[in-house]
Each structure stands twice: as C-alpha cells, then as structure tokens.
Design a protein around this motif. Structure first.
Motif, mmCIF file in Angstrom:
data_model
loop_
_atom_site.group_PDB
_atom_site.id
_atom_site.type_symbol
_atom_site.label_atom_id
_atom_site.label_comp_id
_atom_site.label_asym_id
_atom_site.label_seq_id
_atom_site.Cartn_x
_atom_site.Cartn_y
_atom_site.Cartn_z
ATOM 1 N N GLY A 71 0.825 -1.208 0.000
ATOM 2 C CA GLY A 71 0.000 0.000 0.000
ATOM 3 C C GLY A 71 0.855 1.252 0.000
ATOM 4 N N LEU A 127 -8.760 0.282 5.472
ATOM 5 C CA LEU A 127 -8.152 -0.588 4.465
ATOM 6 C C LEU A 127 -8.367 -2.063 4.787
ATOM 7 N N VAL A 130 -11.985 -2.943 3.716
ATOM 8 C CA VAL A 130 -12.224 -3.018 2.265
ATOM 9 C C VAL A 130 -11.222 -3.926 1.553
ATOM 10 N N GLY A 132 -8.094 -3.438 1.069
ATOM 11 C CA GLY A 132 -7.430 -2.555 0.122
ATOM 12 C C GLY A 132 -5.981 -2.874 -0.131
ATOM 13 N N ARG A 133 -5.536 -2.609 -1.380
ATOM 14 C CA ARG A 133 -4.126 -2.661 -1.725
ATOM 15 C C ARG A 133 -3.692 -1.281 -2.191
ATOM 16 N N GLU A 136 -6.602 1.262 -3.479
ATOM 17 C CA GLU A 136 -7.489 1.658 -2.376
ATOM 18 C C GLU A 136 -6.742 2.496 -1.336
ATOM 19 N N SER A 137 -5.496 2.129 -1.046
ATOM 20 C CA SER A 137 -4.728 2.883 -0.055
ATOM 21 C C SER A 137 -4.441 4.295 -0.556
ATOM 22 N N ILE A 139 -6.414 6.142 -2.515
ATOM 23 C CA ILE A 139 -7.638 6.935 -2.390
ATOM 24 C C ILE A 139 -7.981 7.219 -0.930
ATOM 25 N N ILE A 140 -7.913 6.184 -0.105
ATOM 26 C CA ILE A 140 -8.314 6.329 1.294
ATOM 27 C C ILE A 140 -7.362 7.252 2.056
#
Length: 334
Positions: A71, A127, A130, A132-133, A136-137, A139-140
């Motif tokens: 991430g 993360l 969701v 997340g990778r 996603e990391s 955006i978040i």
C-alpha cells in the motif's frame, strides 16, 4: 550463447547497482561537491544535512512499512502538520518564563506519537475492512490527508504559531545530534521488527501476494492495520521533531512530506508493488536525496534545475526496479 552472456552481464550490473548503488551515489556526490566546495565535507555541514533530513527519514521509515505491505500512505504530511500544531500548543501553554518544562516536552512527544498512531489506525482499519491494496490505499489515505489537514486548520484557524520557549528539554529534541539519534533508533528498531519477527515476515508475504497470504492463513487485516499504525506513529514522531527543530508550527508544516517519503522509499530499492524492501536501504535513500539536494544548493544550482535532477533520479530508481523485476520473470520462465 551471446544472449545468455549479455543477460548474465546485465544481471551483474543490476545486482551491483541494487547492492552498492546508494553508497556509490553518496560517495560520488560527496567527492564532486567537496572538490568544488571543500566546506561540503566539514563536520558542521554533515551534521546539518543529517539533522535536516532526519524527520524525512523517520517519515520514510513509516512509509516503507506501508509500501512493503502493498500500500502507501498519503496522509503523513497532514499528520505531521496536525502533530506540529498540537505539539506547539501544548508546549506554549506549559512554558513558564521562556522555559518549557521537561514534563511538557515528554507529554508533547507522547501526544504526537499517539496522534500519529490514531491517524494510522483509522487508515489501517478502513483498508482492512475493504481489503485494500495500492489503489485503495491511495484513495483512502488521500481522503485522510484532506480530513486531517482540515482538522489542523480548524484547530489553529490557519494561524502561524511561534515558539514561546527559549530553552528546555523540548528544544533539545531538534538540536545537535538528537534528531539524527531519533532516526537511527527508529531505523534499527523497525529493521529488526521487519526481518526478525513474525509480523515482519508476514508483511513481506502480504505485499508479495494478498491472495497467497490469505490462503496461507495469514491475518491479512491485522498485518495491514499494524503497518499503517506504525506508519502513522513515525509521522507523529517526525512532526514533534520538526517543530522542535524549526521552533514554529503551521498547517503547512508537513507539506509534501508524503511525496518526499515515497521518493526516498523508491530510491532505497523498495518495490512500489510491495513485498520487498529494507529500512536501512530506505535511510540510505534519504541520505542520497539529502546529500544531492544540499550539494546542488551549495553549488548554486537553480531550483528548477534541482527539480529536474530530482525527477531524473526518481525515474532511474523506478526503472532499475522494473528492470530487476523483468529479469527475475525471465529467470522464472526459463
């Protein structure tokens, strides 16, 4: 046969650059700058470089954890700003007759690290939920960057905060060799955790393949949460030290720290795809940037030209990583 020889030669060159390239770069930069300006190698200048880039180093160590796990964290700049303004409020409110009490300094240090941990925990928790990778990391943590920056802005209403203290333990956090010592301690501890603990091995595994990590029974959510928690703690500590060093705080204190940290991580050889990397090499990446930028300043190179040089170094670091990956894939295919 010739193609195999060329491939072997290319592999040796890439391997040499990955193993010794950073040290080689620091030596070359130092030699060239010293020949032109002998004062570059003075003990005072070396300490100034290390002290100036120690906070970026600490932030980069935290970023390395996030990147190795697959991430990134774009909120560390805002985290540093939030930590900076709150730390300065604590110290200024506790200052008596221009002296900041030791108890207030320790409280500010603790609060700064805990604030960073809180931001990192929120990032990690989201993360984890969701799964997340990298995408996603991105955006978040970018969203968290905006939120945390807005909170810092609201607390001080955008006002610049000047230090009211002139002496005390808190001032010592940013003076002399102390910031460098903070970076060294953090680097050694984080490197040990990364290579000698189950969590560290799990982080590498997660960064290499989330799917494989899940199939192996790895606690993916917990590992990702802890990686971002550590990243936040490092940002919080960096925020405390930078305030002590410059003697002021503002909502722009951590501006671009997240980009600088990513640059240092990439130059240090950590794969931006995750699954590989080293804290000690990340610190060397910080030193390459620090020595290079200081040398360019001392040599009177214009700021626009400095940005071009910096961008070129980043491209070369990423290109080397891509070349190394493609060579490994060819070896596996053969």
């Amino acid at each position: 046969m010739e193609s195999k020889e060329n491939s072997a030669r290319k592999k040796k060159i890439v391997s040499f650059l990955r193993e010794w390239g950073l040290i080689f770069a620091i030596v070359i930069i130092t030699l060239v700058a010293t020949i032109i300006r002998p004062a570059f190698l003075s003990g005072k200048n070396m300490l100034n470089i290390l002290r100036a880039y120690s906070t970026i180093g600490i932030a980069s160590i935290g970023m390395a954890y996030a990147v190795i796990g697959g991430g990134m964290d774009l909120s560390i700049g805002s985290t540093i700003s939030l930590t900076a303004v709150i730390t300065m409020l604590i110290i200024n409110n506790a200052t008596v007759a221009t002296v900041a009490p030791a108890s207030a300094a320790l409280l500010a240090l603790l609060v700064g690290i805990l604030l960073g941990a809180l931001v990192g925990a929120v990032n990690g928790a989201i993360l984890a939920v969701v799964n997340g990778r990298m995408a996603e990391s991105f955006i978040i943590t970018y969203a968290m960057q905006i939120v945390v920056g807005a909170i810092a802005q609201a607390i001080v209403k955008g006002n610049f905060q000047a230090a009211q203290y002139r002496s005390g333990l808190f001032k010592q956090f940013g003076m002399g060799f102390t910031p460098v010592l903070f970076m060294i301690v953090v680097a050694v501890v984080m490197q040990f955790i990364l290579v000698k603990t189950k969590f560290g091995r799990s982080l590498y595994f997660l960064g290499s393949s989330m799917k494989a990590a899940k199939m192996a029974g790895l606690k993916v959510k917990q590992v990702r949460f802890l990686a971002h928690l550590i990243c936040g703690m490092c940002a919080g500590l960096a925020g405390v030290i930078v305030v002590s060093r410059v003697g002021s705080a503002s909502v722009l204190q951590g501006q671009n720290y997240e980009l600088d940290a990513l640059v240092c991580v990439a130059i240090g050889g950590t794969s931006l795809d995750g699954g590989s990397g080293s804290i000690l090499r990340t610190v060397l990446g910080v030193m390459v940037i620090g020595f290079m930028m200081t040398a360019l300043n001392i040599l009177g190179v214009q700021s626009n030209a400095q940005l071009i040089v910096r961008g070129t170094v980043i491209v070369l670091a990423v290109a080397l990583d891509v070349l190394n990956k493609s060579m490994k894939l060819r070896e596996v295919a053969q």
